[in-house]
Design a protein around this motif. Structure first.
Motif, PDB file in Angstrom:
ATOM      1  N   ARG A  39      96.827  51.470  42.493  1.00 55.11           N
ATOM      2  CA  ARG A  39      96.420  50.418  41.550  1.00 55.11           C
ATOM      3  C   ARG A  39      97.065  50.577  40.165  1.00 55.11           C
ATOM      4  O   ARG A  39      97.532  49.575  39.590  1.00 55.11           O
ATOM      5  CB  ARG A  39      94.889  50.370  41.431  1.00 55.11           C
ATOM      6  CG  ARG A  39      94.412  49.234  40.531  1.00 55.11           C
ATOM      7  CD  ARG A  39      92.909  49.168  40.418  1.00 55.11           C
ATOM      8  NE  ARG A  39      92.280  48.676  41.631  1.00 55.11           N
ATOM      9  CZ  ARG A  39      91.550  49.409  42.456  1.00 55.11           C
ATOM     10  NH1 ARG A  39      91.351  50.702  42.195  1.00 55.11           N
ATOM     11  NH2 ARG A  39      91.001  48.882  43.536  1.00 55.11           N
ATOM     12  N   HIS A  84      99.282  47.767  37.964  1.00 59.29           N
ATOM     13  CA  HIS A  84      98.988  47.373  36.585  1.00 59.29           C
ATOM     14  C   HIS A  84     100.155  47.683  35.647  1.00 59.29           C
ATOM     15  O   HIS A  84     100.464  46.889  34.740  1.00 59.29           O
ATOM     16  CB  HIS A  84      97.729  48.092  36.104  1.00 59.29           C
ATOM     17  CG  HIS A  84      96.476  47.599  36.763  1.00 59.29           C
ATOM     18  ND1 HIS A  84      95.293  48.285  36.721  1.00 59.29           N
ATOM     19  CD2 HIS A  84      96.229  46.470  37.483  1.00 59.29           C
ATOM     20  CE1 HIS A  84      94.368  47.610  37.390  1.00 59.29           C
ATOM     21  NE2 HIS A  84      94.910  46.515  37.856  1.00 59.29           N
ATOM     22  N   LEU A 119      91.514  47.988  31.677  1.00 60.63           N
ATOM     23  CA  LEU A 119      91.202  46.565  31.705  1.00 60.63           C
ATOM     24  C   LEU A 119      90.187  46.239  30.613  1.00 60.63           C
ATOM     25  O   LEU A 119      89.273  47.012  30.363  1.00 60.63           O
ATOM     26  CB  LEU A 119      90.641  46.176  33.070  1.00 60.63           C
ATOM     27  CG  LEU A 119      91.614  46.251  34.248  1.00 60.63           C
ATOM     28  CD1 LEU A 119      90.889  45.913  35.541  1.00 60.63           C
ATOM     29  CD2 LEU A 119      92.795  45.321  34.048  1.00 60.63           C
ATOM     30  N   HIS A 122      89.324  40.879  31.441  1.00 62.52           N
ATOM     31  CA  HIS A 122      89.816  41.107  32.797  1.00 62.52           C
ATOM     32  C   HIS A 122      88.668  41.359  33.766  1.00 62.52           C
ATOM     33  O   HIS A 122      88.674  40.858  34.897  1.00 62.52           O
ATOM     34  CB  HIS A 122      90.784  42.294  32.813  1.00 62.52           C
ATOM     35  CG  HIS A 122      92.010  42.085  31.992  1.00 62.52           C
ATOM     36  ND1 HIS A 122      92.363  42.923  30.964  1.00 62.52           N
ATOM     37  CD2 HIS A 122      92.966  41.132  32.045  1.00 62.52           C
ATOM     38  CE1 HIS A 122      93.487  42.500  30.417  1.00 62.52           C
ATOM     39  NE2 HIS A 122      93.871  41.410  31.052  1.00 62.52           N
ATOM     40  N   ALA A 144      99.259  43.301  44.668  1.00 54.21           N
ATOM     41  CA  ALA A 144      97.869  43.190  44.219  1.00 54.21           C
ATOM     42  C   ALA A 144      96.964  42.737  45.354  1.00 54.21           C
ATOM     43  O   ALA A 144      95.839  43.232  45.515  1.00 54.21           O
ATOM     44  CB  ALA A 144      97.774  42.214  43.048  1.00 54.21           C
ATOM     45  N   THR A 189      99.373  40.487  34.057  1.00 54.96           N
ATOM     46  CA  THR A 189      98.196  41.356  34.144  1.00 54.96           C
ATOM     47  C   THR A 189      96.988  40.578  34.645  1.00 54.96           C
ATOM     48  O   THR A 189      96.261  41.020  35.543  1.00 54.96           O
ATOM     49  CB  THR A 189      97.889  41.980  32.773  1.00 54.96           C
ATOM     50  OG1 THR A 189      99.018  42.721  32.327  1.00 54.96           O
ATOM     51  CG2 THR A 189      96.685  42.897  32.861  1.00 54.96           C
ATOM     52  N   VAL A 208      94.949  40.885  38.452  1.00 54.44           N
ATOM     53  CA  VAL A 208      93.488  41.060  38.511  1.00 54.44           C
ATOM     54  C   VAL A 208      92.884  40.022  39.457  1.00 54.44           C
ATOM     55  O   VAL A 208      92.046  40.339  40.317  1.00 54.44           O
ATOM     56  CB  VAL A 208      92.873  40.941  37.105  1.00 54.44           C
ATOM     57  CG1 VAL A 208      91.350  40.832  37.194  1.00 54.44           C
ATOM     58  CG2 VAL A 208      93.258  42.146  36.256  1.00 54.44           C
TER      59      VAL A 208
END
Length: 321
Positions: free
Chosen positions: A236, A240, A5, A9, A188, A69, A73
Motif C-alpha cells: 500500500r 501511495h 492520509l 482521504h 489500488a 492520491t 483511495v
C-alpha cells in the motif's frame, strides 16, 4: 518520505465503502454476469453523484480537480467490493488521456456524470473492456472507436473486445501519463481486493471448526493469513508513493514511472497471495460461484496483467537501476 492520509482521504474512503456496502455489489455483479448491467450502472451513477468519477477531471468540465492520491483511495474501496465494469478506464485513464490531448467539454462531462467509458492503448492495453463509449490510441492518434467482437475472460464480469478506429480527435498524443494512471489505478484495485479476500478468509477461519476449535486458532492458518496482511501493508505505501509522484509532490529526480511499476508489481503479488491463501483456508467452497470469494479470485487473475504485465513492469524497474 512520510505519507499519512488526511481526514479528507479517510472520509472519502468511508463514503465509497458505505455506498458500495449498502449497494450489495456481489449481487449486482452476478446480475452483470447474467447479462443485466443495469444494477451495476446504477451504482456507478451513485459513485458519480459523490464525485468519485470526476476526481481527475477539471472543475470546468464537471469534475473536482483532485489528484492521483484521492483516486487511489477511492479505487482501493472499489476494489474491496469487486465492482464490475471498466472503472479504471472511466475514472482514471480517459480523464488523463483527454487532458493530454487537450480535449474538454461534453466527453469529460459524461464521464464525470457516470458514463461507462473504455479505451485501448496498444501494445500496453490492446483490448478494452466493453462499455458505452470507446476510444482508441494508435500511433499517436486518439480516435472515437467502435467495439468489435467481444471475448470472454477468466473474470465473468470482464468482457474484452478489440476496438476499431473511427473519427480522429487528436494527433501526436503522448500515452505515458494515461498508461501510468491506469497501472496505478489497477494497483489500488488489487490492494482493495487483497484486503477483502483476507477479511473473507479470516472470518471463515473464526467460524469454521475442526476438532472442536476454530481453524483460525491453528498456528499454520494464522501464519498464512499473517503473510497476506504483511504483503498488503507493504504494498500500500508503494501505491501511495507512486500517487504522490504523479501529483508532483516528490523530489524532481524521482523516477515516477519506476515507482508506478513497482507499486503494481507489489500490489499484484499481494493480491495473488491473498487469493491463494484465502482459497486454501476456505477450501472447495471458495471455487463455487455462490461464494463471494469466487468473484475476487477471477477478477484478481484478470487484473494481474491489466495495464502492464508483471514481467513488463519488472523489466521497467530493472532498467531504472
Amino acid at each position: 518520505m512520510e505519507f499519512l492520509l488526511s481526514d479528507v482521504h479517510d472520509d472519502l474512503a468511508s463514503s465509497v465503502d458505505a455506498l458500495l456496502t449498502k449497494a450489495d455489489v456481489p449481487t449486482r455483479a452476478r446480475a452483470w454476469i447474467d447479462g443485466d448491467r443495469g444494477p451495476v450502472t446504477e451504482v456507478f451513477a451513485a459513485l458519480a453523484d459523490t464525485g468519485v468519477n470526476g476526481l481527475l477531471i477539471d472543475e470546468s468540465s464537471g469534475g473536482s480537480s483532485a489528484g492521483a492520491t484521492e483516486m487511489v483511495v477511492a479505487m482501493e474501496q472499489i476494489g474491496r467490493h469487486a465492482l464490475p465494469g471498466p472503472v479504471v478506464e472511466s475514472i482514471a485513464v480517459l480523464p488523463v488521456l483527454f487532458r493530454t490531448a487537450d480535449i474538454t467539454g461534453e466527453r469529460l462531462g459524461a464521464l464525470a456524470e457516470g458514463t461507462f467509458g473504455t479505451c485501448a492503448i496498444p501494445p500496453v492495453s490492446p483490448l478494452a473492456p466493453v462499455a458505452d463509449v470507446a476510444y482508441l490510441v494508435r500511433d499517436g492518434a486518439l480516435s472515437v472507436a467502435t467495439i468489435g467482437d467481444a471475448q470472454a475472460t477468466v473474470d465473468p464480469t470482464r468482457t474484452l473486445a478489440e476496438l476499431l478506429p473511427g473519427d480522429v480527435l487528436a494527433d501526436g498524443v503522448a500515452i505515458d501519463d494515461a498508461v501510468d494512471i491506469g497501472t496505478l489505478a489497477t494497483a489500488a484495485q488489487l490492494i482493495g481486493m487483497g484486503g477483502a479476500m483476507l477479511t473473507l478468509a479470516a472470518d471463515y477461519a473464526q467460524a469454521r471448526k475442526q476438532f472442536g476449535r476454530a481453524i483460525g486458532s491453528f498456528q499454520a492458518v494464522k501464519h498464512h493469513l499473517a503473510d497476506v496482511a504483511i504483503a498488503i501493508e507493504m504494498a500500500r505505501p508503494l501505491v501511495h508513493a507512486a500517487a504522490l509522484g504523479i501529483d508532483g509532490l516528490v523530489p524532481e529526480d524521482t523516477d515516477v514511472r519506476r515507482d508506478v511499476a513497482a507499486a503494481k508489481v507489489a500490489a499484484g503479488d499481494a493480491a495473488h497471495l491473498a487469493a491463494r491463501r484465502a482459497l486454501q483456508v476456505l477450501g472447495a467452497i471458495g471455487y463455487t460461484t455462490e461464494h463471494d470469494l469466487s468473484l475476487y479470485l477471477t477478477k484478481t487473475r484478470a487484473l494481474l496483467t491489466s495495464w502492464g504485465t508483471p514481467a513488463s513492469l519488472r523489466q521497467r524497474v530493472l532498467e531504472s537501476l
